[in-house]
Enzyme design. Structure first.
Site, PDB file in Angstrom:
ATOM      1  N   ARG A 212      39.109  33.917  44.408  1.00  0.00           N
ATOM      2  CA  ARG A 212      39.388  33.569  43.001  1.00  0.00           C
ATOM      3  C   ARG A 212      39.360  32.067  42.755  1.00  0.00           C
ATOM      4  O   ARG A 212      39.354  31.631  41.611  1.00  0.00           O
ATOM      5  CB  ARG A 212      40.762  34.138  42.586  1.00  0.00           C
ATOM      6  CG  ARG A 212      40.703  35.570  42.084  1.00  0.00           C
ATOM      7  CD  ARG A 212      42.000  35.999  41.417  1.00  0.00           C
ATOM      8  NE  ARG A 212      43.107  36.040  42.342  1.00  0.00           N
ATOM      9  CZ  ARG A 212      43.612  37.155  42.883  1.00  0.00           C
ATOM     10  NH1 ARG A 212      43.117  38.330  42.571  1.00  0.00           N
ATOM     11  NH2 ARG A 212      44.617  37.097  43.720  1.00  0.00           N
ATOM     12  N   PHE A 228      35.841  44.337  36.076  1.00  0.00           N
ATOM     13  CA  PHE A 228      36.996  44.905  36.799  1.00  0.00           C
ATOM     14  C   PHE A 228      38.040  43.793  36.942  1.00  0.00           C
ATOM     15  O   PHE A 228      38.469  43.445  38.033  1.00  0.00           O
ATOM     16  CB  PHE A 228      36.596  45.431  38.189  1.00  0.00           C
ATOM     17  CG  PHE A 228      35.423  46.381  38.194  1.00  0.00           C
ATOM     18  CD1 PHE A 228      35.613  47.733  37.916  1.00  0.00           C
ATOM     19  CD2 PHE A 228      34.136  45.938  38.473  1.00  0.00           C
ATOM     20  CE1 PHE A 228      34.536  48.622  37.937  1.00  0.00           C
ATOM     21  CE2 PHE A 228      33.060  46.816  38.490  1.00  0.00           C
ATOM     22  CZ  PHE A 228      33.254  48.161  38.228  1.00  0.00           C
ATOM     23  N   ASP A 250      37.747  45.558  31.675  1.00  0.00           N
ATOM     24  CA  ASP A 250      38.468  46.522  32.499  1.00  0.00           C
ATOM     25  C   ASP A 250      38.611  47.801  31.686  1.00  0.00           C
ATOM     26  O   ASP A 250      38.629  47.759  30.453  1.00  0.00           O
ATOM     27  CB  ASP A 250      39.858  45.979  32.892  1.00  0.00           C
ATOM     28  CG  ASP A 250      40.391  46.631  34.160  1.00  0.00           C
ATOM     29  OD1 ASP A 250      40.379  45.987  35.220  1.00  0.00           O
ATOM     30  OD2 ASP A 250      40.834  47.802  34.083  1.00  0.00           O
ATOM     31  N   CYS A 340      35.673  46.872  48.295  1.00  0.00           N
ATOM     32  CA  CYS A 340      36.943  46.955  49.038  1.00  0.00           C
ATOM     33  C   CYS A 340      37.085  48.324  49.681  1.00  0.00           C
ATOM     34  O   CYS A 340      38.190  48.795  49.937  1.00  0.00           O
ATOM     35  CB  CYS A 340      38.139  46.617  48.153  1.00  0.00           C
ATOM     36  SG  CYS A 340      38.369  47.729  46.772  1.00  0.00           S
TER      37      CYS A 340
HETATM   38  N1  SAH Z   1      39.455  41.392  40.112  1.00  0.00           N
HETATM   39  C1  SAH Z   1      40.847  41.789  40.064  1.00  0.00           C
HETATM   40  C2  SAH Z   1      41.136  43.070  40.812  1.00  0.00           C
HETATM   41  C3  SAH Z   1      40.301  44.261  40.404  1.00  0.00           C
HETATM   42  S1  SAH Z   1      41.005  45.782  40.796  1.00  0.00           S
HETATM   43  C4  SAH Z   1      41.709  40.634  40.550  1.00  0.00           C
HETATM   44  O1  SAH Z   1      41.184  39.612  41.017  1.00  0.00           O
HETATM   45  O2  SAH Z   1      42.938  40.759  40.487  1.00  0.00           O
HETATM   46  C5  SAH Z   1      39.926  46.895  40.022  1.00  0.00           C
HETATM   47  C6  SAH Z   1      40.099  47.041  38.527  1.00  0.00           C
HETATM   48  O3  SAH Z   1      39.046  47.874  38.053  1.00  0.00           O
HETATM   49  C7  SAH Z   1      41.379  47.690  38.040  1.00  0.00           C
HETATM   50  O4  SAH Z   1      42.017  46.830  37.139  1.00  0.00           O
HETATM   51  C8  SAH Z   1      40.951  48.984  37.318  1.00  0.00           C
HETATM   52  O5  SAH Z   1      41.691  49.224  36.144  1.00  0.00           O
HETATM   53  C9  SAH Z   1      39.524  48.667  36.971  1.00  0.00           C
HETATM   54  N2  SAH Z   1      38.582  49.777  36.873  1.00  0.00           N
HETATM   55  C10 SAH Z   1      38.479  50.867  37.662  1.00  0.00           C
HETATM   56  N3  SAH Z   1      37.388  51.587  37.340  1.00  0.00           N
HETATM   57  C11 SAH Z   1      36.792  50.946  36.299  1.00  0.00           C
HETATM   58  C12 SAH Z   1      35.607  51.155  35.536  1.00  0.00           C
HETATM   59  N4  SAH Z   1      34.809  52.196  35.795  1.00  0.00           N
HETATM   60  N5  SAH Z   1      35.298  50.286  34.570  1.00  0.00           N
HETATM   61  C13 SAH Z   1      36.106  49.229  34.305  1.00  0.00           C
HETATM   62  N6  SAH Z   1      37.209  48.958  35.021  1.00  0.00           N
HETATM   63  C14 SAH Z   1      37.552  49.794  35.992  1.00  0.00           C
END
Ligand code: SAH
Length: 395
Positions: A212, A228, A250, A340
């Site tokens: 990040r 996401f 998201d 992940c």
């Molecule tokens: N990048 C973030 C962590 C991502 S976790 C960070 O740095 O903190 C994955 C995320 O994807 C979650 O918030 C979940 O709500 C979202 N998610 C899951 N499936 C999804 C989809 N099909 N489209 C959009 N968001 C999604």
């Protein structure tokens, strides 16, 4: 009564290589009627003692090894030693200069399979993922309180992984002082709210701390798409570093609310950040159809493969996402793309992204190979611990 698991002949190899999982298919016989979570001795087919672990009869992984040392008993002192070692390792990382939250225990990599503990200031947030660790929950909580600076232990075992072990989900204070539900995580000067009782996982994705930072990426004046986004950390960092526009995507409204709160916490004008509640697969397609492009795209999807059986399907998902994202990327753009899924190896992920690039008709370079932060250490013996893999691609 000594309880033990005897392996089939020719199935001791992985135990000797210090892989801690015993699959049900490797077991010849179970002696002494162990209860779920009991400590059992593991023996080779000729009866030789190999290791000692925790019995999980409901799981495909029927036993997780805790020690290969015949002298080492699984008792309070065992957990005290392992937790002290996990704590000492994190202290040695020098993280206190950059953050007030880190992963204190990362399961197998810390010799404690089935246990995850994230530390947010004085609060330890635990996930007890196996019946073996659940058995020691009270002891582990007491021992966590003995560590310097820990005043509370909160349980976030509300995860579907527990069902595979025949355990109910659980969420609540385990030991120590009552907690404030929202914790303000500091990360290299960025602030991120952590909803300890209600956020995803233990409230934050600490594994992405280093990524990040967007180190080595010139974001000034660039358009950034954070797919996401959860709490929006990638996009917020880009904005703090001078991006011209940020779009946070998201599918969860709670995640977007958190991202909005986090923008405020960092004194960013939320009007300059766009929030899209959407399925990323569909969102990327709609961008393609609308001919919308971006300079920097982050793809940080949730785990697409829970196990080996889901790898093929997951790879189709990763390919689809990366193909679409590469098509939306402006010349000179950067794609930060992650998996992940522990079952998807870094090599396989790289191959899938390569296939996506060829199909997109693009030839990005790999500027940097990315992985989980060092408070989530990898293990030489357990490839599955190497779960977060990523590529920083430059077009
Ligand atoms: N990048 C973030 C962590 C991502 S976790 C960070 O740095 O903190 C994955 C995320 O994807 C979650 O918030 C979940 O709500 C979202 N998610 C899951 N499936 C999804 C989809 N099909 N489209 C959009 N968001 C999604």
């Amino acid at each position: 009564m000594i309880t033990s698991i005897q392996l089939k002949s020719k199935r001791k190899g992985s135990v000797l290589r210090r892989h801690p999982w015993i699959f049900s298919g490797a077991v010849e016989q179970i002696d002494g009627n162990p209860f779920p979570g009991d400590t059992v001795e593991i023996r080779a087919s000729d009866g030789t003692w190999l290791a000692r672990g925790a019995y999980s009869p409901e799981s495909q992984i029927v036993c997780r090894i805790l020690t290969w040392n015949p002298e080492e008993l699984i008792d309070r002192e065992f957990f005290r030693r392992r937790l002290a070692a996990a704590y000492a390792y994190r202290e040695g990382l020098g993280l206190s200069d950059v953050t007030n939250g880190y992963r204190l225990v990362f399961g197998e990599s810390d010799g404690l399979p089935g246990l995850v503990v994230d530390r947010y200031g004085s609060i330890a947030v635990g996930q007890f993922l196996t019946v073996g660790m659940d058995r020691w929950k009270v002891v582990i909580s007491e021992l966590l309180l003995e560590l310097p600076g820990i005043d509370s232990v909160y349980e976030r075992s509300d995860t579907s992984a527990r069902a595979r072990e025949g355990l109910p989900e659980a969420n609540g204070l385990l030991a120590g002082d009552k907690i404030e539900p929202m914790f303000l995580l500091q990360e290299y000067g960025m602030k991120l709210w952590v909803d300890i009782a209600g956020g995803q996982k233990t409230g934050a994705y600490l594994d992405q701390r280093e990524n990040r930072r967007l180190e080595g990426i010139d974001v000034v004046g660039k358009s950034v798409l954070d797919c996401f986004c959860y709490g929006g950390g990638f996009g917020i960092r880009a904005w703090m570093r001078g991006a011209a526009s940020v779009t946070q995507v998201d599918s969860s409204e709670d995640a977007l609310d958190l991202a909005r709160r986090n923008a405020q916490a960092n004194d960013l004008e939320s009007a300059q950040i766009t929030y899209e509640k959407a399925d990323v697969f569909q969102f990327l397609r709609s961008c393609r159809d609308a001919r919308r492009t971006y300079d920097i795209i982050v793809l940080d999807p949730p785990k697409l493969a829970e196990n080996q059986g889901q790898v093929e399907k997951a790879c189709r998902g990763y390919k689809d996402l990366n193909l679409l994202a590469l098509k939306l990327l402006n010349p000179g753009g950067r794609l930060l793309t992650f998996s992940c899924s522990g079952a998807v190896t870094p090599e396989l992920f790289r191959k899938v992204v390569g296939d996506a690039a060829r199909d997109a008709g693009k030839t990005p370079r790999i500027a940097k190979v990315l992985q989980q932060a060092p408070d989530h250490p990898l293990s030489l013996d357990i490839p599955e611990a190497d779960y977060l893999t990523g590529l920083d691609l430059s077009l």
